[in-house]
Design a protein around this motif. Sequence first.
Motif, short mmCIF file in Angstrom:
data_model
loop_
_atom_site.label_atom_id
_atom_site.label_comp_id
_atom_site.label_asym_id
_atom_site.label_seq_id
_atom_site.Cartn_x
_atom_site.Cartn_y
_atom_site.Cartn_z
N ILE A 27 114.48 1.94 -23.73
CA ILE A 27 114.11 1.02 -24.80
C ILE A 27 113.41 -0.18 -24.21
O ILE A 27 113.98 -0.90 -23.37
N VAL A 28 112.16 -0.38 -24.59
CA VAL A 28 111.41 -1.55 -24.14
C VAL A 28 111.44 -2.58 -25.27
O VAL A 28 110.67 -2.52 -26.22
N PHE A 29 112.40 -3.46 -25.17
CA PHE A 29 112.53 -4.56 -26.14
C PHE A 29 113.41 -5.63 -25.52
O PHE A 29 114.52 -5.36 -25.08
N SER A 30 112.91 -6.83 -25.47
CA SER A 30 113.65 -7.95 -24.90
C SER A 30 113.01 -9.24 -25.39
O SER A 30 112.07 -9.22 -26.20
N SER A 31 113.49 -10.34 -24.88
CA SER A 31 112.89 -11.63 -25.25
C SER A 31 111.42 -11.70 -24.83
O SER A 31 110.65 -12.47 -25.40
N HIS A 32 111.03 -10.88 -23.86
CA HIS A 32 109.64 -10.88 -23.40
C HIS A 32 108.70 -10.21 -24.39
O HIS A 32 107.48 -10.39 -24.32
N THR A 33 109.26 -9.41 -25.32
CA THR A 33 108.42 -8.78 -26.35
C THR A 33 108.62 -9.46 -27.71
O THR A 33 108.29 -8.89 -28.74
N VAL A 34 109.19 -10.66 -27.67
CA VAL A 34 109.32 -11.49 -28.87
C VAL A 34 108.30 -12.63 -28.76
O VAL A 34 108.36 -13.44 -27.83
N VAL A 77 101.62 -6.59 -24.82
CA VAL A 77 102.89 -7.10 -24.31
C VAL A 77 103.84 -5.95 -24.01
O VAL A 77 104.52 -5.94 -22.97
N LEU A 78 103.92 -4.97 -24.90
CA LEU A 78 104.80 -3.82 -24.67
C LEU A 78 104.41 -3.06 -23.41
O LEU A 78 105.27 -2.68 -22.61
N CYS A 79 103.13 -2.84 -23.25
CA CYS A 79 102.67 -2.10 -22.06
C CYS A 79 102.92 -2.90 -20.78
O CYS A 79 103.28 -2.33 -19.74
N ALA A 80 102.76 -4.22 -20.85
CA ALA A 80 103.02 -5.06 -19.69
C ALA A 80 104.50 -5.03 -19.30
O ALA A 80 104.85 -5.25 -18.14
N MET A 139 109.42 -1.83 -28.88
CA MET A 139 109.41 -2.68 -30.07
C MET A 139 109.04 -4.11 -29.68
O MET A 139 109.51 -4.64 -28.68
N ALA A 140 108.17 -4.71 -30.48
CA ALA A 140 107.79 -6.11 -30.30
C ALA A 140 107.91 -6.81 -31.63
O ALA A 140 107.69 -6.21 -32.69
N VAL A 141 108.28 -8.09 -31.59
CA VAL A 141 108.44 -8.91 -32.79
C VAL A 141 107.54 -10.13 -32.66
O VAL A 141 107.50 -10.76 -31.60
N ALA A 142 106.80 -10.44 -33.73
CA ALA A 142 105.93 -11.61 -33.70
C ALA A 142 106.14 -12.47 -34.95
O ALA A 142 106.11 -11.95 -36.07
N ARG A 143 106.37 -13.75 -34.71
CA ARG A 143 106.39 -14.71 -35.81
C ARG A 143 105.10 -15.52 -35.70
O ARG A 143 104.82 -16.10 -34.64
N ASP A 176 99.99 -12.26 -52.11
CA ASP A 176 101.00 -11.22 -52.02
C ASP A 176 100.90 -10.44 -50.71
O ASP A 176 101.83 -9.75 -50.32
N HIS A 177 99.75 -10.54 -50.04
CA HIS A 177 99.54 -9.79 -48.80
C HIS A 177 99.57 -10.71 -47.58
O HIS A 177 99.12 -10.32 -46.51
N GLN A 178 100.08 -11.92 -47.72
CA GLN A 178 100.22 -12.83 -46.59
C GLN A 178 101.45 -12.44 -45.77
O GLN A 178 102.53 -12.26 -46.30
N VAL A 179 101.27 -12.34 -44.45
CA VAL A 179 102.33 -11.89 -43.56
C VAL A 179 102.60 -12.95 -42.50
O VAL A 179 101.66 -13.52 -41.93
N TRP A 180 103.88 -13.23 -42.25
CA TRP A 180 104.26 -14.19 -41.21
C TRP A 180 105.19 -13.59 -40.15
O TRP A 180 105.35 -14.16 -39.08
N LEU A 181 105.80 -12.45 -40.43
CA LEU A 181 106.70 -11.79 -39.49
C LEU A 181 106.28 -10.33 -39.34
O LEU A 181 106.15 -9.62 -40.32
N VAL A 182 106.05 -9.91 -38.09
CA VAL A 182 105.57 -8.56 -37.83
C VAL A 182 106.45 -7.91 -36.77
O VAL A 182 106.76 -8.51 -35.74
N VAL A 183 106.87 -6.69 -37.05
CA VAL A 183 107.65 -5.89 -36.11
C VAL A 183 106.85 -4.63 -35.80
O VAL A 183 106.54 -3.86 -36.71
N LEU A 184 106.48 -4.44 -34.54
CA LEU A 184 105.69 -3.28 -34.14
C LEU A 184 106.57 -2.32 -33.36
O LEU A 184 107.32 -2.74 -32.47
N LEU A 185 106.46 -1.04 -33.70
CA LEU A 185 107.32 -0.02 -33.10
C LEU A 185 106.49 1.15 -32.61
O LEU A 185 105.58 1.61 -33.30
#
Length: 309
Positions: A7-14, A33-36, A85-89, A102-111
């Motif tokens: 599992i590649v997910f940590s504070s470094h992918t936030v 970021v995930l690949c790095a 997984m990466a999370v972006a605010r 209605d299509h404005q986004v502020w939080l994105v989770v990529l998997l």
Amino acid sequence: MDKEPQIVFSSHTVLLDIAVQDKWELIRQMVGVLCAEGLLSPNPSITEQQVLDAVIQRENEMNTALGKGVALPHARIPGFQGVGMAVARLRNPITYNGKNEDHQVWLVVLLVVPFEEPQLVLKLMALAARMVSDEAVTNLFRSVSDPELVADLVYDRVFRRDTLVLARDIMRPPLVEVRPDMPLPEVTRLMSEHMLESVAVTEPDGTLLGQITCDNLFKLGLPDFFSHLKSVSFIREFDPFENYFKKEAHYLARDVMTSDVATVPDDATLLEVIFELAVKSNPKVYVVRDGKRVGVIDRSTVLNRIINI
């Protein structure tokens, strides 16, 4: 025993409070970021560009915005080893799809997951849907400044818990509001405008009273005895809408609606939803909480949010 996937997910992918011009720039940053962080270590034959292309292809096939400012871009790659997984605010919301608020986004989770494990995408989708419906959790995501805290919260909910997909996780918000005193011509105009075969009739507080279907409308002008006929070939010239137009101008929604409505609670499991749609042959089920309609699930919802994920 099957080996647990890497599992590649940590504070470094936030990524907190990042500034991007559009969703494509954001997706490139998140994949990078995930690949790095080692996403491709167990996948030497896969390149960063191939991962990026897979996410972009999925976006082009179907918009992955979940609503309420959250999006879930993802890729299922055949033979892929591990999970990323990466999370972006975002510092400022971006238009993820379409041109309105209605299509404005502020939080994105990529998997990024193996094609053979779609359950992980469903699990994350359920988590994201609950996060945006929980005001306390949403406020935490908006205000927290520590990537470690975000990583711990998400990791615990996604990878340590057995999350069931519930009705509230996949339901769609109602497209229209129909009150019992709405004139019938206005109801039919809304149904036509939004290409709806049925609409719920609710009180202003959301209490579900019934629904109006195309079948209700089509039968409005037919004599009652027609329901007992096996064929109408002997009266082929009968105009089925002549009586309908005589009644239409004087009818309100309450005069046409039926109380025969399929409902499920918002915490109904996916199995219970499918039972209503497939086994009981309901084309649509309304999701209710305390007797009030909060969403709707039809067959296309299941296709879009479950089968085609």
